[in-house]
Design an enzyme around this catalytic site. Structure first.
Site, PDB file in Angstrom:
ATOM      1  N   ALA A  69      71.802  72.536  26.876  1.00 23.97           N
ATOM      2  CA  ALA A  69      70.441  72.469  27.388  1.00 23.97           C
ATOM      3  C   ALA A  69      69.819  71.190  26.837  1.00 23.97           C
ATOM      4  O   ALA A  69      70.232  70.699  25.777  1.00 23.97           O
ATOM      5  CB  ALA A  69      69.656  73.682  26.923  1.00 23.97           C
ATOM      6  N   GLY A 114      74.444  75.335  26.346  1.00 26.46           N
ATOM      7  CA  GLY A 114      74.264  75.727  27.747  1.00 26.46           C
ATOM      8  C   GLY A 114      75.424  75.294  28.635  1.00 26.46           C
ATOM      9  O   GLY A 114      75.668  75.906  29.677  1.00 26.46           O
ATOM     10  N   GLU A 117      77.959  77.913  28.185  1.00 33.85           N
ATOM     11  CA  GLU A 117      77.438  79.117  28.847  1.00 33.85           C
ATOM     12  C   GLU A 117      77.576  79.013  30.371  1.00 33.85           C
ATOM     13  O   GLU A 117      77.878  79.989  31.046  1.00 33.85           O
ATOM     14  CB  GLU A 117      75.970  79.327  28.444  1.00 33.85           C
ATOM     15  N   GLU A 137      74.062  76.261  18.782  1.00 35.69           N
ATOM     16  CA  GLU A 137      72.607  76.487  18.717  1.00 35.69           C
ATOM     17  C   GLU A 137      72.100  76.752  17.311  1.00 35.69           C
ATOM     18  O   GLU A 137      70.973  76.361  16.977  1.00 35.69           O
ATOM     19  CB  GLU A 137      72.200  77.646  19.641  1.00 35.69           C
TER      20      GLU A 137
END
Ligand code: COA
Length: 260
Positions: A69, A114, A117, A137
């Site tokens: 992200a 992300g 993911e 993270e």
């Protein structure tokens, strides 16, 4: 496909396989909200397009699939916007997971946060030899928020997933193959060509059977943890450690966490 995207490239070949490339290489294809919105639009368009029977998702350049992200955007989140941001990402990824036509991620370099993911939400994963997976993270004072805490244990088992999430360590392609995080590693050949070969073989099967198989396999995935993940992600966005973690990344230094 009529849509024009700022951050995505799309082509559709004679076998009706769409190649969707996230194209933000100067930021290692990091997922900002614009990229996420475009991914949603692209998959919606592919769903309705009879000319598209399968999708290959990859990242532009040879360094990254998706490096996570967008940390600059993340750094501005608070408890409320953190939770809604996680929920929004979760929904887009879960729509990819439930997409009625086969989706293969070609992981061509870093698949971090992300990015990992997103790859996990795809039905199959083919990695290049330089692929690197990680859920880093915790290094930002955060947890995975786009379904990683749910999908990683489902793919590689709770013990392996807990280790990766708590340490944030990187896992290279061969190890990812050995624990079941990827289906195949392609070292010498072109990974997109390999994905295409796999899809051409899959597309010889009945399309309704494929769509039902995706639905049936995904029915076994428990979904009660996603809401909790989004809540906890939001809670962390109000901590000093989260501010420190994201600021440290943007200032290119190591974080100094205080537990507040
Ligand atoms: N969000 C926003 N920007 C990112 C990014 C992310 N997740 N990952 C990389 N970038 C940007 C960098 O800030 C840099 O931008 P700049 O050139 O304007 O400074 C550019 O992409 C290239 O990255 P850089 O860090 O210089 O490349 P590198 O080869 O030294 O390191 C990584 C590559 C992937 C190891 C490193 O970029 C990294 O750790 N990225 C963040 C990974 C992460 O924590 N992801 C999870 C987020 S939830």
């Amino acid at each position: 496909m009529a849509e024009k995207f700022k951050n995505l490239l799309t082509t559709i070949d004679d076998y009706h396989i769409a190649l969707l490339t996230i194209n933000r290489p100067d930021k290692l294809n990091a997922l900002n909200s614009e990229v996420l919105d475009e991914l949603k639009q692209a998959f919606n368009a592919f769903r309705d397009d009879e000319n598209v029977k399968a999708v290959i998702l990859t990242g532009a350049g040879d360094k990254a699939f998706v490096a996570g992200a967008d940390i600059l955007e993340l750094s501005n989140l608070n408890k409320k916007t953190g939770k809604t941001t996680a929920q929004k990402g979760q929904k887009i990824f879960s729509d990819i997971e439930m997409f009625p036509k086969p989706v293969i991620a070609v992981v061509n370099g870093y698949a971090l946060g992300g990015g990992a993911e997103l790859a996990m939400a795809c039905h199959l994963r083919i990695a290049t030899g330089n692929a690197v997976f990680s859920l880093p993270e915790v290094s930002l004072g955060l947890i995975p928020g786009y379904g990683g805490t749910q999908r990683l244990p489902a793919l590689i088992g709770r013990g392996n997933a807990m280790e990766l999430i708590l340490t944030g360590r990187q896992m290279k392609a061969e190890e990812a193959k050995s624990v079941g995080l990827v289906n195949k590693v392609v070292v010498d050949d072109d990974a997109v060509t390999e994905a295409r070969k796999m899809l051409i073989s899959i597309l010889k099967k009945g399309p309704i059977a494929l769509a039902h198989a995706i639905k049936a396999v995904n029915s076994s995935i428990p979904d009660n943890g996603y809401e909790r993940e989004a809540e906890l992600f939001g809670d962390l966005c109000d901590t000093s450690d989260f501010q420190e973690g994201t600021t440290a990344f943007l200032e290119k230094r190591k974080p100094d966490f205080t537990g507040n």
